[in-house]
Design a protein around this motif. Structure first.
Motif, PDB file in Angstrom:
ATOM      1  N   GLY A 199      22.353  -9.137  37.280  1.00  0.00           N
ATOM      2  CA  GLY A 199      23.722  -8.683  37.088  1.00  0.00           C
ATOM      3  C   GLY A 199      23.914  -7.659  35.976  1.00  0.00           C
ATOM      4  N   THR A 200      22.834  -7.297  35.276  1.00  0.00           N
ATOM      5  CA  THR A 200      22.950  -6.319  34.187  1.00  0.00           C
ATOM      6  C   THR A 200      22.084  -5.110  34.473  1.00  0.00           C
ATOM      7  N   THR A 201      22.587  -3.926  34.126  1.00  0.00           N
ATOM      8  CA  THR A 201      21.798  -2.692  34.238  1.00  0.00           C
ATOM      9  C   THR A 201      22.158  -1.786  33.068  1.00  0.00           C
ATOM     10  N   ALA A 202      21.260  -0.865  32.762  1.00  0.00           N
ATOM     11  CA  ALA A 202      21.511   0.081  31.670  1.00  0.00           C
ATOM     12  C   ALA A 202      20.799   1.386  31.980  1.00  0.00           C
ATOM     13  N   LYS A 203      21.289   2.468  31.380  1.00  0.00           N
ATOM     14  CA  LYS A 203      20.710   3.783  31.609  1.00  0.00           C
ATOM     15  C   LYS A 203      19.456   3.977  30.766  1.00  0.00           C
ATOM     16  N   GLY A 204      18.512   4.704  31.359  1.00  0.00           N
ATOM     17  CA  GLY A 204      17.324   5.082  30.636  1.00  0.00           C
ATOM     18  C   GLY A 204      17.401   6.527  30.185  1.00  0.00           C
ATOM     19  N   GLU A 205      16.261   7.194  30.223  1.00  0.00           N
ATOM     20  CA  GLU A 205      16.157   8.566  29.729  1.00  0.00           C
ATOM     21  C   GLU A 205      16.722   9.599  30.696  1.00  0.00           C
ATOM     22  N   VAL A 206      16.546   9.372  32.021  1.00  0.00           N
ATOM     23  CA  VAL A 206      16.961  10.356  33.027  1.00  0.00           C
ATOM     24  C   VAL A 206      17.778   9.699  34.136  1.00  0.00           C
ATOM     25  N   PRO A 207      18.995   9.199  33.838  1.00  0.00           N
ATOM     26  CA  PRO A 207      19.761   8.425  34.819  1.00  0.00           C
ATOM     27  C   PRO A 207      20.597   9.241  35.804  1.00  0.00           C
TER      28      PRO A 207
END
Lengths: 115, 116
Positions: free
Chosen positions: B53-61
């Protein structure tokens, strides 16, 4: 921007020789430095890793040398074998209370060991 | 155990088409990651998830979306594919990391995506 710079881009070594791959990082807060090995058509796999509280770690023919003051670390493959031919990636990470396991990878080095 | 399985292994898309890449892991790992691998650029983190249920942006989203509805699955979506998204995409998973240590990331064998 946090970067990890890896060199050389490619390397050819004779069987039995020593392969050396170098990495330099910018963020002094990084405190976990793994090396991943990738064979053609496969995903990378962890080879060996080091924390900055030691200057060297050895596992079989693979050794990581770490120089904290220079912000550099390197992978040494002793007695290189044709089966070591692969692409090698260094990486760095920040470990701590908010650790998400994110890795910053170097550009990769393609190693060819000639028989 | 299969480890990390990526579907499909190859795909060719036309510019503007959409698709979803599936990553499944059977190791009960908390953390999952999507990377893209391009020649001379190493692996770059697109998005990641530290739990169901959780997501987050990385370097190249940019240009990508992700979802983690189930712990074992992590989906990567391309809403409107562009030629710049031609790449090899890797999914990885790991156990929850600690304050003083990292857990190894286990990678799938990649999806080779070409966008014409």
């Amino acid at each position: 921007q946090q970067q990890v710079k890896q060199s050389p881009q490619s390397l050819i070594v004779q069987k039995g020789g020593i392969s050396i791959i170098n990495c330099a990082y910018e963020n002094t807060a990084f405190d976990y430095f793994p090396w991943y090995q990738q064979f053609p058509g496969k995903g990378p796999a962890l080879l060996i890793a080091i924390r900055p509280d030691v200057s060297e770690k050895k596992e079989g023919r693979f050794t990581i040398s770490f120089n904290k003051s220079a912000k550099q670390f390197s992978l040494h493959i002793m007695d290189s074998q044709p089966g070591d031919s692969a692409t090698y990636f260094c990486a760095s990470a920040l470990v701590g209370s908010s650790n998400t396991g994110k890795l910053i990878f170097g550009q990769g080095t393609t190693l060819q060991v000639k028989p | 155990n299969a480890g990390v399985t990526q579907t499909p292994k190859f795909r060719v898309l036309k510019t503007g088409q959409s698709m979803t890449l599936l990553c499944a892991q059977d190791m009960n790992h908390e953390y999952m990651y999507w990377y893209r691998q391009d020649p001379g650029m190493g692996l770059r983190l697109i998005h990641y998830s530290v739990g169901e249920g959780t997501t987050a942006k990385g370097e190249v989203p940019d240009g990508y979306n992700v979802s983690r509805l189930k712990k074992q699955n992590f989906l990567l979506g391309l809403e409107s594919a562009a030629p710049s998204q031609t790449s090899v995409y890797f999914c990885a998973s790991s156990y929850q990391t600690g304050v003083r240590s990292n857990q190894p990331q286990h990678f799938g064998d990649g999806t080779r995506l070409s966008i014409l």
